[in-house]
Design an enzyme around this catalytic site. Structure first.
Site, PDB file in Angstrom:
ATOM      1  N   ARG A  96       8.559   7.360   5.995  1.00 39.64           N
ATOM      2  CA  ARG A  96       8.281   8.746   6.382  1.00 39.64           C
ATOM      3  C   ARG A  96       8.821   9.056   7.777  1.00 39.64           C
ATOM      4  NH1 ARG A  96       2.073   9.144   5.148  1.00 39.64           N
ATOM      5  NH2 ARG A  96       2.277  11.100   6.291  1.00 39.64           N
TER       6      ARG A  96
ATOM      7  N   ARG B  74       0.839  -1.193   0.000  1.00 39.32           N
ATOM      8  CA  ARG B  74       0.000   0.000   0.000  1.00 39.32           C
ATOM      9  C   ARG B  74       0.873   1.241   0.000  1.00 39.32           C
ATOM     10  NH1 ARG B  74      -4.083  -1.755   4.831  1.00 39.32           N
ATOM     11  NH2 ARG B  74      -4.633  -3.766   3.929  1.00 39.32           N
TER      12      ARG B  74
ATOM     13  N   TYR C 261      12.186   3.637  -1.967  1.00 41.84           N
ATOM     14  CA  TYR C 261      11.375   4.855  -1.835  1.00 41.84           C
ATOM     15  C   TYR C 261      12.302   6.060  -1.926  1.00 41.84           C
ATOM     16  CZ  TYR C 261       7.148   2.491  -0.096  1.00 41.84           C
ATOM     17  OH  TYR C 261       6.014   1.729   0.036  1.00 41.84           O
TER      18      TYR C 261
ATOM     19  N   ASP D 215       0.314   5.326   1.284  1.00 45.11           N
ATOM     20  CA  ASP D 215      -0.638   6.154   2.034  1.00 45.11           C
ATOM     21  C   ASP D 215      -1.254   7.248   1.171  1.00 45.11           C
ATOM     22  OD1 ASP D 215      -0.120   4.816   4.369  1.00 45.11           O
ATOM     23  OD2 ASP D 215       1.443   6.221   5.005  1.00 45.11           O
TER      24      ASP D 215
END
Lengths: 272, 272
Positions: free
Chosen positions: B202, B52, B112, B54
């Site tokens: 994050r 997933r 990422y 966000d």
């Protein structure tokens, strides 16, 4: 009255262009409204750009001047404006300017960049800032064609009917580069010149793309220029690929190596 | 039934994330709806992502698989999907996959990238894809801190309460790079690893930025990891700076030199 100049960037997507218009959102009016609270007695302020940009065209280096009946330091003016402006317009620098500085008349040249995403599939993140062209572009042919634009020419065939008629359609183009990197779908057409006619850069970009996709030969640029008549053969490339990159106020023939040199006395560079 | 896999890019701004949710716009459901007309008898299709993302997080290299009761060539599937998808989602590649290919379970690693615009003034064009940080970042300190994340650690202090509890909070991080270019306000935090916990990237980016702005020392990473407790000291960086860059299905330890190599048999590369 003190004169100020500002360096402005904007995302043109949601603007009907630079120029103030009744009932439509323009960059000029947006900045004028942000200046109102800074103007003594709330007196309206006229913001004068280096030139207009059309609806949907972006800017990274638009320059404008205005007069304000108060003294304010550049960094404070920049901060005050950015606090009031919507996110799609940013003042990158602000500073007091000599009283005779005129963003349009003092300009010695401008650079525009037209950005193309040359791939079958668009990039969703960049879709508002790149024209997608599926067919693989012939960059060598585009570069040969680009060379024919350089110099002083009558660009009547590469302008649209202007909102205001112009006296002369002769303009001097300093350089037209077609930049691309290996292994990247990005192609950038960089056009710099003394001044540009209405839709001139988009017409040039549109024709270079016609050369790149094989619809036109590189030699056609000289022929169409010589015709001095705008026909359907010249199509303006869509607005969203175009960016007003910078305006020069020094020696227009010397391309500055970096943006830092654009306005040596134009206040501090952004942090870092 | 034939299995297919797709490489997907999206602008996460207007999505509530990858995962299907009632009454909210998700990337997963958007793709499932675009697949419906391609599915014999309009049978619903389950699209399974590598993981997933966000709400607000972007992707350049999300991978998903699904089954379809028909044979269709990769380029045709890609075209059919892109014709039906909204502009903020694009299928970059599509191809038939082996029946045991599973976008999540077959993945060996992910990368990422967290993007920062380190300047006093935001770039209006990139504002949806960069976190603006005004204070000049201490990149050397961030790089020292980043090194402490590399390896196998318990990341309990760098995750948020997951929507689904996980068995273990131990994860292996392959590399954390802090990339920057001279004379550019761009700073990019590149994190690659075997797998990530909820909000882990994050949280790591948020802590690295705290180090970069002097709020935390580089040595604090090791301390906080060792504590294995999430506290207010760790703040998740905002979603809009984060991009799911790529997912590996080969040898996870070997970082491929270019995207062309990600899926050698994954259909043709984009044009040019």
């Amino acid at each position: 009255m003190a004169r100020y100049r500002i360096l402005v960037a904007y995302d043109g997507t949601d603007f009907s262009g630079w120029q103030r218009q009744a009932d439509r959102r323009s960059v000029q009016q947006t900045i004028e409204e942000a200046l109102l609270p800074l103007s003594p007695g709330g007196a309206p302020v006229d913001v004068n750009g280096s030139g207009r940009t059309d609806a949907g065209v972006h800017a990274r280096g638009q320059v404008a001047h205005f007069d304000l009946a108060r003294e304010i330091a550049g960094p404070s003016l920049r901060r005050a404006l950015n606090d009031r402006l919507p996110e799609d317009v940013r003042v990158l620098r602000a500073e007091p300017a000599p009283p005779d500085f005129d963003a349009r008349r003092s300009a010695h040249g401008k650079e525009y960049r037209y950005r193309v995403w040359n791939a079958e599939v668009a990039d969703p993140v960049l879709r508002r800032f790149r024209l997608r062209v599926s067919r693989a572009l012939d960059l060598a042919a585009m570069r040969r064609a680009a060379a024919s634009f350089v110099g002083e020419h009558d660009f009547a065939a590469f302008t649209a009917n202007p909102q205001r008629p112009v006296e002369s359609t002769v303009r001097r183009v300093f350089s037209v580069e077609v930049a691309a990197e290996d292994d990247s779908p990005e192609v950038e057409i960089r056009v710099s010149g003394e001044g540009f006619l209405y839709k001139m850069v988009r017409s040039m970009a549109g024709f270079l793309l016609a050369v790149g996709t094989g619809k036109e030969r590189p030699e056609a640029v000289a022929e169409v220029l010589a015709s001095r008549v705008r026909t359907a053969r010249v199509e303006s490339a869509p607005a969203h690929g175009l960016i007003l990159w910078r305006v020069w106020y020094g020696d227009a023939r010397v391309l500055p190596p970096s943006d830092r040199d654009l306005f040596p006395p134009f206040g501090p560079s952004p942090a870092r």
